[in-house]
Design a protein around this motif. Structure first.
Motif, PDB file in Angstrom:
ATOM      1  N   UNK A   1      -5.379   2.633 125.066  1.00 42.40           N
ATOM      2  CA  UNK A   1      -5.774   1.236 125.241  1.00 42.40           C
ATOM      3  C   UNK A   1      -6.471   0.772 123.959  1.00 42.40           C
ATOM      4  N   UNK A   2      -6.217  -0.446 123.586  1.00 48.40           N
ATOM      5  CA  UNK A   2      -6.813  -0.923 122.326  1.00 48.40           C
ATOM      6  C   UNK A   2      -8.281  -1.294 122.534  1.00 48.40           C
TER       7      UNK A   2
ATOM      8  N   UNK B   1      -5.409   2.281 104.718  1.00 49.11           N
ATOM      9  CA  UNK B   1      -3.972   2.504 104.871  1.00 49.11           C
ATOM     10  C   UNK B   1      -3.234   1.173 104.826  1.00 49.11           C
ATOM     11  N   UNK B   2      -2.149   1.136 104.079  1.00 49.82           N
ATOM     12  CA  UNK B   2      -1.242  -0.017 104.150  1.00 49.82           C
ATOM     13  C   UNK B   2      -0.138   0.424 105.087  1.00 49.82           C
ATOM     14  N   UNK B   3       0.090  -0.316 106.163  1.00 47.25           N
ATOM     15  CA  UNK B   3       1.034   0.179 107.176  1.00 47.25           C
ATOM     16  C   UNK B   3       1.721  -0.940 107.945  1.00 47.25           C
ATOM     17  N   UNK B   4       2.899  -0.575 108.492  1.00 44.35           N
ATOM     18  CA  UNK B   4       3.601  -1.464 109.424  1.00 44.35           C
ATOM     19  C   UNK B   4       3.601  -0.852 110.827  1.00 44.35           C
ATOM     20  N   UNK B   5       2.942   0.297 110.961  1.00 45.93           N
ATOM     21  CA  UNK B   5       3.054   1.081 112.183  1.00 45.93           C
ATOM     22  C   UNK B   5       1.965   0.675 113.186  1.00 45.93           C
ATOM     23  N   UNK B   6       2.350  -0.009 114.281  1.00 54.74           N
ATOM     24  CA  UNK B   6       1.322  -0.463 115.233  1.00 54.74           C
ATOM     25  C   UNK B   6       0.537   0.694 115.863  1.00 54.74           C
ATOM     26  N   UNK B   7       1.192   1.890 115.968  1.00 55.62           N
ATOM     27  CA  UNK B   7       0.483   3.049 116.537  1.00 55.62           C
ATOM     28  C   UNK B   7      -0.720   3.387 115.690  1.00 55.62           C
ATOM     29  N   UNK B   8      -0.549   3.303 114.387  1.00 62.63           N
ATOM     30  CA  UNK B   8      -1.627   3.658 113.471  1.00 62.63           C
ATOM     31  C   UNK B   8      -2.694   2.561 113.448  1.00 62.63           C
ATOM     32  N   UNK B   9      -2.247   1.317 113.480  1.00 58.74           N
ATOM     33  CA  UNK B   9      -3.207   0.194 113.446  1.00 58.74           C
ATOM     34  C   UNK B   9      -4.152   0.286 114.637  1.00 58.74           C
TER      35      UNK B   9
ATOM     36  N   UNK C   1      -8.566  -9.636 114.143  1.00 58.21           N
ATOM     37  CA  UNK C   1      -8.896  -8.861 115.338  1.00 58.21           C
ATOM     38  C   UNK C   1      -7.815  -7.799 115.576  1.00 58.21           C
ATOM     39  N   UNK C   2      -8.250  -6.537 115.638  1.00 57.63           N
ATOM     40  CA  UNK C   2      -7.291  -5.437 115.696  1.00 57.63           C
ATOM     41  C   UNK C   2      -6.358  -5.527 116.918  1.00 57.63           C
TER      42      UNK C   2
ATOM     43  N   UNK D   1      -2.239  -5.931 116.935  1.00 55.55           N
ATOM     44  CA  UNK D   1      -1.338  -4.878 117.453  1.00 55.55           C
ATOM     45  C   UNK D   1      -0.352  -5.502 118.433  1.00 55.55           C
ATOM     46  N   UNK D   2      -0.903  -6.343 119.329  1.00 57.21           N
ATOM     47  CA  UNK D   2      -0.029  -7.050 120.278  1.00 57.21           C
ATOM     48  C   UNK D   2       1.010  -7.878 119.542  1.00 57.21           C
TER      49      UNK D   2
END
Lengths: 456, 234
Positions: free
Chosen positions: A235-236, A416-424, A442-443, A447-448
């Motif tokens: 859960x975020x 981290x520079x990323x496109x991966x929502x799992x990591x964000x 807002x994180x 992600x949503x």
């Protein structure tokens, strides 16, 4: 017609089998999704079924391959492959082999039989359709990554192929890019094309797949099509901002001598936190990391930092290696950092199986892991990681995530520079690049947004 | 601004090759001057950008030619004194002949290299001169990855510094390790680009010879014939 593949044995050398007893088939308008651990032979499978492994790389393939009536294992069938089959390689940038977009399209048209007299005109039309009108003669490197992606997709569709093969299409793509690929796959399905997708992040394509396979122990095994989109994601939670020491502050404009990439940047990193930078491809995330690292000078403004040592891990892991074997890389790390081999293997147990290999012959995910190991070992107080999770299978991804969290818990900071929502989802704070500006966001909301943007 | 129509690359290739060959053959000063004059005019019409570098290079070369002429051809009557050296007619003649020869070759090369962009040259190879794909493709690919190699180089040097390794590029060992890595990285890139080219059917392209001369090409080729005939006849 569709695709029928039944590979009994395949490999690069006679005494080293990479694939065995792998069978799959797909009819017209069907999508096959293939996954498997990093280094399991997914890219080799693509090379085998297109005839490249046998006819270009000097390997061997035993079995039957039928791609819309063509047998690429026979020389005559292999010659005809470009007419029926289009392949998007893992790194689409390597797919662009000519200096200008016009040449890329003209040569593709010509190779499919278009006469030269009309190829230039047709090519200009195609480029104009994908928004590259007026940029036909620009060097490919001067195009944005979004433009290059549109170009590679356009090349894929030239000649109306009946079979389309995608090797990790989501690697390095922003959510909108993933959405674009998904849209194209949906269209291809409707047009009756057969689509083969090889992908780690299967959740992006499970809803479009008709059949799904996994490569296990060099064999292709059919799986039930799963719809496990992010089901295991925690859960975020927005982490409460605690009082912490500011370790880096960048204020000003960044970019290159001839153009500004990001204006009025106000970027802060505190001790013991993971900060993510997200944003579309080509928006300036890498430039920001390079500026912090000192590889690219800041245009205006200043960087204040209390860290004595930092480490920048680029998108291309090969640039970090200095030795011809993983063992020598490890020795080098031990010599320069004082860490023990045991400590390094404890970080990524996979390492113990790869010591005798050349880092340059590892799979993309494995090379990424070795690069991260080097970064974590050398990193000092601040690690700058560019797309650290691309090419990683779920198991490697979790081991990387664990090490990033351990590093944070030791009071070191990570960007981290990323496109991966799992990591964000796992980071402490998020900055988003949009329209040339960087702002903290807002994180949980982003992600949503990222998941929504993929269109899954 | 009005720009002169460029000749076809093949025309310039023929012109540059012929004048350079004749420059090697001719020993007469007058013949060489006849060859040099139109070449200079063509260079100033088509290839002015970047020409100063060629001229600087040739001027530096002239110093060596002068020393060479003094050392090996300083015979005949004294023309002038340079410090303590008597410069004689033989040295002056040899210096002028070799210098003009050098200028003709440099300008003919400049005419090809500065009139056309690298992209135009490789397009001509592929689309006009019937060059087999196996030759034309590497030229095109080199142009494609040149900026990438440059970027890789600076990143490799940076990464080595990060890892506490030496980056003194004057040291042959350090230089070798950087260049080797650069080659490995680009070999890998080239391998996948080659695979992409195969999958896109590059080998199916049939090279063609499509030389379509324009008025400017006829003018240039006529000029070349006149030059050859004039220098042979007179």
């Amino acid at each position: 017609m569709g695709v029928y593949v039944n590979i009994l044995r395949a490999g690069y050398q006679e005494n080293h089998i990479v694939l065995r007893e792998s069978m799959f088939k797909a009819g017209e308008g069907e999508v096959v999704l293939i996954s498997g651990p990093s280094g399991s032979g997914k890219s080799t499978l693509i090379l085998a079924i297109t005839g490249i492994l046998k006819h270009v790389l000097g390997g061997f393939v035993e079995g039957v391959v039928d791609l819309n009536g063509l047998n690429p294992l026979e020389p005559t069938g292999f010659e005809e492959i470009p007419r029926e089959v289009s392949v998007l390689l893992q790194d689409p940038e390597r797919q662009l082999v000519f200096p200008t977009p016009l040449d890329e399209v003209v040569v593709s048209l010509e190779s499919l039989g278009s006469p030269r007299s009309t190829a230039f005109e047709k090519a200009r039309g195609i480029l104009s359709q994908i928004g590259l009108g007026g940029k036909e003669n620009r060097h490919v490197e001067e195009l944005s990554s979004g433009e290059r992606r549109r170009l590679t997709l356009a090349l894929l569709e030239i000649g109306d192929p009946r079979v389309i093969i995608l090797d990790e299409p989501s690697a390095n793509l922003d959510p909108r890019g993933v959405s674009l690929i998904r849209e194209r796959v949906r269209d291809w399905k409707k047009q009756g094309k057969t689509v083969i997708i090889v992908e780690h992040k299967i959740q992006y394509f499970t809803d479009l797949a008709d059949t799904m396979y996994t490569l296990r122990s060099r064999k292709l095994v059919e799986d039930a099509v799963r719809d496990d989109l992010y089901v295991n994601l925690p859960e975020c939670r927005n982490n409460p901002a605690g009082a912490s020491e500011l370790v880096l502050e960048l204020r000003g404009d960044i970019g290159y001598r001839d153009y500004t990439v990001l204006r009025d940047v106000d970027f802060k990193v505190y001790r013991g936190e993971i900060v993510a930078i997200i944003g579309p491809n080509g928006s300036g995330k890498t430039t920001l990391l390079k500026t912090i690292a000192g590889l690219t000078p800041i245009l205006n403004g200043e960087i204040t930092t209390s860290v004595k040592k930092l480490f920048y891990a680029p998108q291309n892991p090969d640039l970090v290696f200095v030795s011809w074997s993983v063992k020598r890389e490890v020795k080098n790390i031990v010599k320069k950092t004082g860490l023990t081999v045991e400590e390094l293997v404890n970080m990524f147990p996979w390492l113990s199986n790869a010591l005798d290999q050349s880092p340059f012959l590892l799979s993309h995910g494995q090379r990424r892991l070795l690069e991260l190991l080097i970064a974590l070992a050398h990193g000092g107080d601040l690690l700058l990681l560019d797309e650290p999770t691309t090419g990683l299978d779920p198991s490697l991804y979790h081991s990387v995530l664990r090490e990033l969290k351990n590093t944070r818990n030791k009071g070191r900071s990570i960007v981290v520079a990323t496109h991966d929502p799992r990591l964000v989802l796992e980071v402490d704070r998020v900055y988003k690049v949009e329209n040339g500006f960087l702002r903290e966001v807002d994180k949980c909301r982003v992600v949503e947004e990222m998941i929504r943007e993929t269109g899954v | 601004m009005y720009r002169m129509t460029k000749p076809r690359i093949l025309t310039i290739l023929i012109y540059a090759f012929t004048t350079s060959t004749l420059a090697f053959i001719y020993r007469d000063l007058y013949d060489l001057l006849v060859l040099l004059a139109p070449t200079i005019i063509l260079v100033f019409i088509y290839a002015r950008r970047g020409l100063h570098w060629i001229i600087i290079g040739v001027l530096i070369g002239l110093l060596g030619l002068f020393i060479n002429a003094i050392a090996f051809s300083n015979t005949g009557e004294t023309v002038f004194r340079l410090f303590t050296i008597e410069v004689k007619t033989g040295a002056v003649h040899a210096f002028l002949v070799v210098s003009i020869r050098l200028f003709i070759i440099a300008f003919a090369g400049a005419l090809l290299a500065l009139t056309y962009s690298p992209i135009e040259i490789y397009r001509s190879l592929i689309y006009e001169l019937k060059t087999p794909v196996i030759i034309a493709f590497p030229v095109a690919y080199a142009l494609r990855i040149l900026p990438v190699v440059k970027r890789d180089y600076s990143e490799i040097v940076f990464q080595r510094k990060q890892r506490g390794l030496k980056t003194n590029l004057l040291n042959p060992l350090d230089l070798a390790s950087v260049v080797t890595l650069l080659m490995v990285v680009n070999y890998e890139r080239a391998k996948w680009s080659g695979i992409s080219a195969e999958l896109r059917g590059l080998r199916r392209i049939k090279p063609e010879f499509q030389y379509k001369p324009r008025i400017v090409d006829y003018i240039l080729l006529t000029l070349l014939v006149l030059l050859v005939v004039y220098t042979i006849a007179f």
